[in-house]
Design an enzyme around this catalytic site. Structure first.
Site, short mmCIF file in Angstrom:
data_model
loop_
_atom_site.label_atom_id
_atom_site.label_comp_id
_atom_site.label_asym_id
_atom_site.label_seq_id
_atom_site.Cartn_x
_atom_site.Cartn_y
_atom_site.Cartn_z
N CYS A 10 0.86 -1.22 0.00
CA CYS A 10 0.00 0.00 0.00
C CYS A 10 0.87 1.24 0.00
CB CYS A 10 -0.92 -0.01 1.22
SG CYS A 10 -1.95 1.47 1.31
N CYS A 24 -6.50 -1.45 0.10
CA CYS A 24 -5.66 -1.79 1.24
C CYS A 24 -6.54 -2.24 2.39
CB CYS A 24 -4.81 -0.60 1.66
SG CYS A 24 -3.77 -0.92 3.11
N CYS A 75 -0.86 14.00 0.93
CA CYS A 75 0.30 14.88 1.12
C CYS A 75 1.52 14.28 0.43
CB CYS A 75 0.58 15.08 2.61
SG CYS A 75 2.05 16.06 2.94
N CYS A 78 4.12 13.27 3.65
CA CYS A 78 3.83 12.20 4.61
C CYS A 78 2.69 11.30 4.16
CB CYS A 78 3.50 12.80 5.98
SG CYS A 78 1.99 13.78 5.99
N CYS A 89 -1.01 20.43 4.81
CA CYS A 89 -1.22 19.13 5.43
C CYS A 89 -1.46 19.29 6.92
CB CYS A 89 -0.01 18.23 5.18
SG CYS A 89 -0.18 16.58 5.93
N CYS A 154 -9.05 34.45 33.95
CA CYS A 154 -9.26 33.00 33.87
C CYS A 154 -8.98 32.43 32.48
CB CYS A 154 -10.68 32.65 34.30
SG CYS A 154 -11.96 33.30 33.20
N CYS A 168 -15.72 34.37 35.39
CA CYS A 168 -15.27 35.05 36.61
C CYS A 168 -15.80 36.47 36.75
CB CYS A 168 -13.74 35.08 36.67
SG CYS A 168 -12.99 36.05 35.33
N CYS A 436 -15.89 52.03 67.19
CA CYS A 436 -17.08 52.78 67.60
C CYS A 436 -16.93 53.34 69.01
CB CYS A 436 -18.32 51.89 67.50
SG CYS A 436 -18.22 50.37 68.47
N HIS A 576 -22.26 47.57 69.85
CA HIS A 576 -21.98 48.86 69.20
C HIS A 576 -22.17 49.98 70.21
CE1 HIS A 576 -21.50 51.77 66.03
NE2 HIS A 576 -22.66 52.31 66.30
#
Length: 703
Positions: A10, A24, A75, A78, A89, A154, A168, A436, A576
């Site tokens: 192949c 194949c 390709c 490869c 690719c 984040c 957030c 206070c 208080h």
């Protein structure tokens, strides 16, 4: 099957298949044995060009159509099978090899996108594979990175219209104007390209990810737009976005409320009356967006109400209308004298710092050099009831006043003291943090807060440096209390508790205890009377234990001749402290228990009860074993005590002339309310009615 016939390899995965296999077994690639020569069979990198050339062969296309239904390309580096629209690719990022133009396109002589639409679907498909760019090479890259913005906190990618991060809630960061303009222009070019090649002219590239690969929609876009068209479209898009946002904001704005604010500034009563007639809240505050819409920063500020605007621009008629409206219940914020005249209050605190001295000798405690007692000006009684109510709302702690007067009668329980002797006590508002106690002590004397921690520093240093004298007195008093509760502590535990008291005294914002009040009495060189609740309660109203703050704190460690006998009064409610002050007494001589309460033009007297509502004497704190049982004798030694005609044991609080800075601070504070004593009517439409003035002392002749 003949075993002599060799297997074929192949070209995609190099798997050796049986000779009769047309595909194949592993990757289903078609058999290419007839194309590859014997000497090139060992070089797998020679396979990709031959496979690509086979695409132009109709026989090869028909055989590969069944094995490669998606028409992927291999390709050249490869041999990875990529999607038809990919120009690089996916595995090795190699650029797709360019092929000669398709004979279908050469023979079609397409000159415009409209002609392209009239051709067969094969033309569109082939053109799409040539002009599709690298937009669909990776499904997870270009779109989100180009359009969305990343949260700096984040790193979540948010949509462009999001003002805050979805995860957030962080605000969207401000970007550089030049980079923002570049991004806007690039997005505008993309939008213009899409709009110019709409289905009317030529289909644009669109990918529906929810569809399968077989039903993926492909629409071709070709660069036919000019630079001027792109610029015009970009400007139109930005202008359209601005107008759309403006229209949306205008729909959300309460223009009746903003017109009322403008009416107060301009002196126009009609918008204010319209706002109130529609049920508007006079205590509503301006926010930052509304201030920006009004476009007058010199007149409007965030947090302002209609009352604040009326006072600021001296609209007395509108202020009377707002204060008399039934919807006006409470002010938006407290307006105590120290906050109105901040410069004078700062000067007063500097004066207090200068008056603090430290005594030499065995008892190195700090002390003040001046005796000052704060009281409310008698002019308040001249105001009409509406203005008085507004003034007391701005000044007093209504919750503490209600708890001390109504829930458990602790103050103002005697009509003889409040009405005939004019000794009604008022709870002043102060900061609700652990400061206070110090705030209320300075309010009861100078009328300011301990914002500079002057009194706290004097308290902490006095406890540390005079510990040799204060510690034995504290330990003995606490031991007596422990014996009553039938428990005892060793010396190590006493030392740990004392160290905790020293730590609390030196830390701003820390809550203080009884020993701190006892030390404050020595710093102020005068007695402190605390009127407080009997029990500490939870938020459900359940009694958690005894509150031991109520009582009399005397500067027992000083010589009596070194101290003043005029006490100050504090209130204690639910953890208080508040300062309890009274109005200035009348100028006439008032006799209490056979004694003249005035000895000069600058001296006036207030009577503070030394008994509870059930005629039980208030406890005297931090007495030694030898002093117990002689409480009444000790009180008369440190206080100017007398008994009223109703049999109430009281202490005389002498009100001297105010210091100059304190008197000036009171004058500036009263200036906010003096203009409200005389009010014109604004409801009548006749011209004479707008000039008719009514006095708060009585009705006019016309009425």
């Amino acid at each position: 099957m003949s075993q002599d016939e060799p297997k074929w390899t192949c070209s995609a995965c190099t798997f050796e298949n049986w000779p009769k296999s047309l595909k194949c077994t592993i990757c289903l690639s078609p058999k290419q044995a007839n194309v590859i020569s014997q000497e090139d069979s060992q070089d797998i990198y020679m396979i990709a060009p031959l496979i690509s050339e086979s695409n132009t062969n109709p026989t090869a296309q028909s055989s590969s159509a069944s094995s490669n239904p998606h028409n992927k390309w291999s390709c050249s580096s490869c041999t990875y099978l990529n999607w038809p629209r990919a120009t690089k690719c996916t595995q090795c990022s190699s650029v797709r090899k360019q092929f000669p133009p398709s004979p279908v396109l050469e023979s079609s002589n397409i000159s415009s996108p409209n002609e392209l639409l009239s051709k067969s679907p094969d033309v569109v498909t082939t053109s799409a594979s040539i002009h599709s760019d690298s937009y669909y090479n990776d499904r997870n890259k270009s779109w989100s990175r180009t359009i969305k913005w990343t949260c700096p906190s984040c790193t979540y990618e948010n949509w462009p219209k999001s003002v805050k991060c979805v995860l957030c809630h962080s605000a969207r960061p401000k970007v550089d104007q030049s980079s923002q303009t570049t991004d806007e222009e690039s997005r505008s070019v993309q939008r213009v390209t899409t709009s110019l090649y709409s289905p009317i002219n030529c289909p644009s590239i669109r990918r529906n990810d929810h569809l399968s690969s077989d039903t993926t929609e492909i629409q071709v876009s070709t660069p036919l737009a000019s630079a001027s068209d792109i610029s015009i479209a970009s400007n139109n898009y930005l202008e359209e976005c601005r107008l759309r946002n403006s229209r949306r904001n205008n729909r959300e704005v309460d223009w009746t409320w903003l017109n009322a604010c403008m009416g107060v500034v301009d002196g126009d009563a009609d918008p204010v009356i319209e706002y109130l007639s529609l049920g508007g809240d006079p205590a509503r505050q301006l926010n930052a967006n509304e201030v920006a819409l009004l476009k007058r920063p010199s007149a409007f500020d965030s947090g302002f109400t209609l009352v604040h605007l009326a006072i600021r621009f001296q609209r007395e008629d509108l202020l009377t209308l707002l204060l008399s409206h039934t919807g006006m219940t409470r002010p938006a914020a407290k307006r105590v004298p120290a906050d109105i005249s901040r410069t004078l209050a700062a000067d007063i605190r500097h004066m207090i710092t200068a008056s603090l001295k430290q005594r030499r000798g065995e008892f190195p405690c700090y002390f003040v050099t001046e005796c000052v007692t704060f009281s409310l000006p008698a002019e308040i009684e001249d105001f009409n009831p509406i203005v008085q109510e507004k003034l007391f709302d701005d000044l007093l702690d209504r919750d503490a006043q209600k708890e001390l007067e109504e829930e458990s009668p602790i103050i103002n329980w005697s009509l003889e003291l409040t009405e005939r002797l004019g000794s009604r006590l008022y709870a002043l508002w102060n900061r609700s943090a652990g400061d206070c106690l110090l705030d209320s002590a300075l309010q009861a004397t100078w009328g300011v807060f301990d914002r500079d921690n002057t009194l706290r520093r004097a308290l902490g240093e006095s406890l540390c440096e005079a510990a040799a004298v204060l510690y034995p007195r504290w330990k003995e008093a606490e031991t007596l209390q422990a014996n009553l509760l039938q428990f005892s502590l060793d010396e190590t535990q006493w030392q740990e508790d004392w160290a905790m008291l020293l730590s609390l005294a030196s830390q701003p914002g820390s809550a203080l205890e009884q020993m701190h009040i006892f030390t404050l009495a020595h710093i102020l060189r005068r007695p402190i009377i605390v009127y407080g609740v009997k029990y500490v309660k939870s938020f459900r109203g359940e009694a958690l234990g005894y509150a031991r703050f109520e009582g009399i704190y005397l500067p027992l460690l000083w010589e009596p001749t070194f101290c003043w006998k005029s006490p100050i009064a504090l209130g204690y409610t639910r953890g208080h402290f508040t300062a309890l002050v009274s109005l200035e007494p009348e100028t006439e001589d008032v006799l209490g228990a056979g004694a003249n309460t005035r000895s000069g033009d600058d001296l006036r007297v207030i009577f503070l009860p030394l008994m509870t509502v059930d005629h039980q004497r208030l406890p005297v704190h931090f007495l030694t074993q030898e002093e117990l049982g002689r409480e009444e004798e000790i009180m008369k030694q440190w206080l100017d005590c007398c008994v009223t005609e109703g049999g109430i044991l009281v202490a005389q609080q002498k009100i001297l002339k105010r210091p100059y800075l304190v008197a000036q601070m009171i004058e500036e504070w009263l200036g906010l309310y003096r203009g409200l004593v005389r009010r014109p009517t604004i409801h009548s439409s006749s011209p004479e009615s707008h000039t008719q003035v009514y006095s708060s002392d009585g009705d006019s002749d016309q009425e």
